[in-house]
Design a protein around this motif. Structure first.
Motif, PDB file in Angstrom:
ATOM      1  N   LEU A 138      19.202  22.168  11.320  1.00 42.64           N
ATOM      2  CA  LEU A 138      19.762  22.764  10.104  1.00 42.64           C
ATOM      3  C   LEU A 138      19.099  24.107   9.805  1.00 42.64           C
ATOM      4  N   THR A 139      17.786  24.185   9.994  1.00 40.96           N
ATOM      5  CA  THR A 139      17.055  25.431   9.753  1.00 40.96           C
ATOM      6  C   THR A 139      17.494  26.525  10.718  1.00 40.96           C
ATOM      7  N   GLU A 140      17.592  26.185  11.997  1.00 44.70           N
ATOM      8  CA  GLU A 140      17.985  27.164  13.006  1.00 44.70           C
ATOM      9  C   GLU A 140      19.417  27.642  12.783  1.00 44.70           C
ATOM     10  N   GLU A 141      20.304  26.709  12.454  1.00 45.25           N
ATOM     11  CA  GLU A 141      21.707  27.090  12.292  1.00 45.25           C
ATOM     12  C   GLU A 141      21.916  27.864  10.996  1.00 45.25           C
ATOM     13  N   HIS A 142      21.102  27.603   9.991  1.00 47.96           N
ATOM     14  CA  HIS A 142      21.144  28.408   8.758  1.00 47.96           C
ATOM     15  C   HIS A 142      20.792  29.860   9.087  1.00 47.96           C
ATOM     16  N   PHE A 143      19.778  30.043   9.925  1.00 48.47           N
ATOM     17  CA  PHE A 143      19.377  31.393  10.341  1.00 48.47           C
ATOM     18  C   PHE A 143      20.477  32.062  11.173  1.00 48.47           C
ATOM     19  N   LEU A 144      21.036  31.340  12.121  1.00 49.76           N
ATOM     20  CA  LEU A 144      22.070  31.902  12.990  1.00 49.76           C
ATOM     21  C   LEU A 144      23.333  32.260  12.212  1.00 49.76           C
ATOM     22  N   LEU A 145      23.674  31.446  11.219  1.00 43.22           N
ATOM     23  CA  LEU A 145      24.850  31.725  10.405  1.00 43.22           C
ATOM     24  C   LEU A 145      24.654  32.989   9.583  1.00 43.22           C
ATOM     25  N   GLU A 146      23.441  33.174   9.075  1.00 46.46           N
ATOM     26  CA  GLU A 146      23.163  34.387   8.306  1.00 46.46           C
ATOM     27  C   GLU A 146      23.172  35.631   9.187  1.00 46.46           C
ATOM     28  N   LYS A 147      22.706  35.505  10.432  1.00 44.42           N
ATOM     29  CA  LYS A 147      22.613  36.669  11.313  1.00 44.42           C
ATOM     30  C   LYS A 147      23.931  37.002  11.998  1.00 44.42           C
ATOM     31  N   PHE A 148      24.595  35.975  12.523  1.00 44.37           N
ATOM     32  CA  PHE A 148      25.815  36.228  13.307  1.00 44.37           C
ATOM     33  C   PHE A 148      27.101  35.912  12.556  1.00 44.37           C
ATOM     34  N   LYS A 149      26.964  35.361  11.348  1.00 41.17           N
ATOM     35  CA  LYS A 149      28.075  35.131  10.417  1.00 41.17           C
ATOM     36  C   LYS A 149      29.289  34.467  11.075  1.00 41.17           C
ATOM     37  N   ASP A 150      30.440  35.136  11.033  1.00 44.62           N
ATOM     38  CA  ASP A 150      31.689  34.505  11.485  1.00 44.62           C
ATOM     39  C   ASP A 150      31.662  34.137  12.967  1.00 44.62           C
ATOM     40  N   VAL A 151      30.911  34.880  13.753  1.00 45.09           N
ATOM     41  CA  VAL A 151      30.835  34.590  15.192  1.00 45.09           C
ATOM     42  C   VAL A 151      30.225  33.208  15.418  1.00 45.09           C
ATOM     43  N   PHE A 152      29.117  32.939  14.722  1.00 45.74           N
ATOM     44  CA  PHE A 152      28.491  31.630  14.862  1.00 45.74           C
ATOM     45  C   PHE A 152      29.326  30.541  14.193  1.00 45.74           C
ATOM     46  N   ALA A 153      29.935  30.859  13.050  1.00 45.29           N
ATOM     47  CA  ALA A 153      30.748  29.882  12.346  1.00 45.29           C
ATOM     48  C   ALA A 153      31.913  29.412  13.225  1.00 45.29           C
ATOM     49  N   GLU A 154      32.547  30.342  13.924  1.00 43.74           N
ATOM     50  CA  GLU A 154      33.654  29.999  14.805  1.00 43.74           C
ATOM     51  C   GLU A 154      33.161  29.186  16.004  1.00 43.74           C
ATOM     52  N   TYR A 155      32.008  29.565  16.524  1.00 42.76           N
ATOM     53  CA  TYR A 155      31.407  28.838  17.643  1.00 42.76           C
ATOM     54  C   TYR A 155      31.065  27.401  17.239  1.00 42.76           C
ATOM     55  N   ALA A 156      30.432  27.255  16.073  1.00 47.30           N
ATOM     56  CA  ALA A 156      30.028  25.926  15.599  1.00 47.30           C
ATOM     57  C   ALA A 156      31.232  25.062  15.234  1.00 47.30           C
ATOM     58  N   LYS A 157      32.341  25.698  14.913  1.00 44.95           N
ATOM     59  CA  LYS A 157      33.548  24.972  14.552  1.00 44.95           C
ATOM     60  C   LYS A 157      34.109  24.177  15.725  1.00 44.95           C
ATOM     61  N   HIS A 158      33.913  24.685  16.940  1.00 46.86           N
ATOM     62  CA  HIS A 158      34.513  24.074  18.113  1.00 46.86           C
ATOM     63  C   HIS A 158      33.508  23.332  19.005  1.00 46.86           C
ATOM     64  N   VAL A 159      32.254  23.777  19.021  1.00 47.28           N
ATOM     65  CA  VAL A 159      31.253  23.191  19.919  1.00 47.28           C
ATOM     66  C   VAL A 159      30.360  22.212  19.148  1.00 47.28           C
ATOM     67  N   PRO A 160      30.238  20.969  19.606  1.00 46.03           N
ATOM     68  CA  PRO A 160      29.415  19.967  18.897  1.00 46.03           C
ATOM     69  C   PRO A 160      27.936  20.328  18.907  1.00 46.03           C
ATOM     70  N   ALA A 161      27.210  19.804  17.933  1.00 43.33           N
ATOM     71  CA  ALA A 161      25.785  20.111  17.813  1.00 43.33           C
ATOM     72  C   ALA A 161      24.968  19.457  18.917  1.00 43.33           C
ATOM     73  N   LEU A 162      25.234  18.182  19.206  1.00 44.72           N
ATOM     74  CA  LEU A 162      24.405  17.442  20.159  1.00 44.72           C
ATOM     75  C   LEU A 162      25.208  16.688  21.224  1.00 44.72           C
ATOM     76  N   ALA A 163      26.211  15.942  20.821  1.00 44.48           N
ATOM     77  CA  ALA A 163      26.999  15.158  21.792  1.00 44.48           C
ATOM     78  C   ALA A 163      27.870  16.099  22.619  1.00 44.48           C
ATOM     79  N   PRO A 164      27.559  16.294  23.902  1.00 45.84           N
ATOM     80  CA  PRO A 164      28.267  17.295  24.714  1.00 45.84           C
ATOM     81  C   PRO A 164      29.759  16.990  24.857  1.00 45.84           C
TER      82      PRO A 164
END
Length: 245
Positions: A138-164
């Motif tokens: 949660l801490t890392e993704e909070h940082f990535l969302l603030e830095k890369f904004k919509d790019v990371f949000a779109e990436y996280a929308k489609h790619v799972p956090a842990l279960a491949p």
């Protein structure tokens, strides 16, 4: 403060000490050693079981090795003082899961826990690992969302956090960087060796009431220690080569 924000703050603390999870596990095994270890030292079943445990940890290390070898410079670091990322990894293993390094860490710790021969400890290890890594993620993704904004949000929308999700696989754009792998991951491998070597000694001592230096494990450990010492002494040199690539 929202629960999510509290978890992020906890994650910042856990992030600094994430490398000590295997050590915590070894301490738990030491404190409860009389309740673990089901096979007699030196028997075939014992040796086969240890090989399986070691293979599980090496599988986790293999995930880390592949991830680090294909990651972009300035990402997936071993930093403990704070978050940083010069770019966003989205191809290769990052195309099927957002946190492959923690998946690798999970299998590394799981292999060491399995060596105890206690399913209770394995279950506790799984629960503790989840409790430890969720706030970090949660801490890392909070940082990535603030830095890369919509790019990371779109990436996280489609790619799972842990279960491949293997259907999402995209070939890595970068070739495997062996120098980066050697510079960063020699400590991870040596951590596995220390964990297995110590737990193996503790296991044999608990069962046989005497210290037994198994020749196979001892040779593997000493060879690994020698290679680690060489890589450790050349760490700055390897990093300088890596930056020049």
């Amino acid at each position: 403060m929202l629960l999510k924000d509290k978890l992020v703050n906890i994650g910042e603390v856990f992030f600094k000490y994430r490398s000590y999870i295997p050590l915590i596990l070894v301490i738990l095994i030491f404190l409860n050693r009389s309740h673990f270890f089901t096979f007699k030292a030196g028997c075939f079943t014992d040796g086969a079981f240890e090989a399986v445990c070691f293979a599980v940890s090496l599988f986790g290390f293999g995930i880390r090795a592949y991830t680090i070898g294909h990651c972009r410079s300035g990402t997936s670091g071993r930093n403990t003082k704070g978050q940083y990322a010069d770019s966003l990894n989205r191809d290769g293993i990052y195309s099927i899961a957002r946190n492959p390094l923690y998946i690798g860490n999970f299998f590394i710790v799981l292999g060491i826990a399995m060596l105890s021969g206690s399913y209770q400890l394995v279950l506790v290890t799984i629960l503790l690992t989840i409790c430890f890594y969720v706030p970090i993620i949660l801490t890392e993704e909070h940082f990535l969302l603030e830095k890369f904004k919509d790019v990371f949000a779109e990436y996280a929308k489609h790619v799972p956090a842990l279960a491949p999700n293997f259907k999402l696989w995209r070939k890595p754009e970068l070739k495997f960087n062996a120098i980066r792998f050697l510079a960063r991951e020699h400590d991870s491998y040596m951590g596995i060796m220390w964990g297995f070597f110590f737990v193996k000694l503790l296991k044999d001592y608990t069962i046989e009431k005497r210290i037994i230096f198994n020749s196979g494990w001892t040779i593997i450990f000493l060879v690994s220690l020698g290679l680690w010492s060489i890589l450790k002494s050349k760490k700055k040199y390897l990093k300088s080569i890596d930056k020049g690539l």
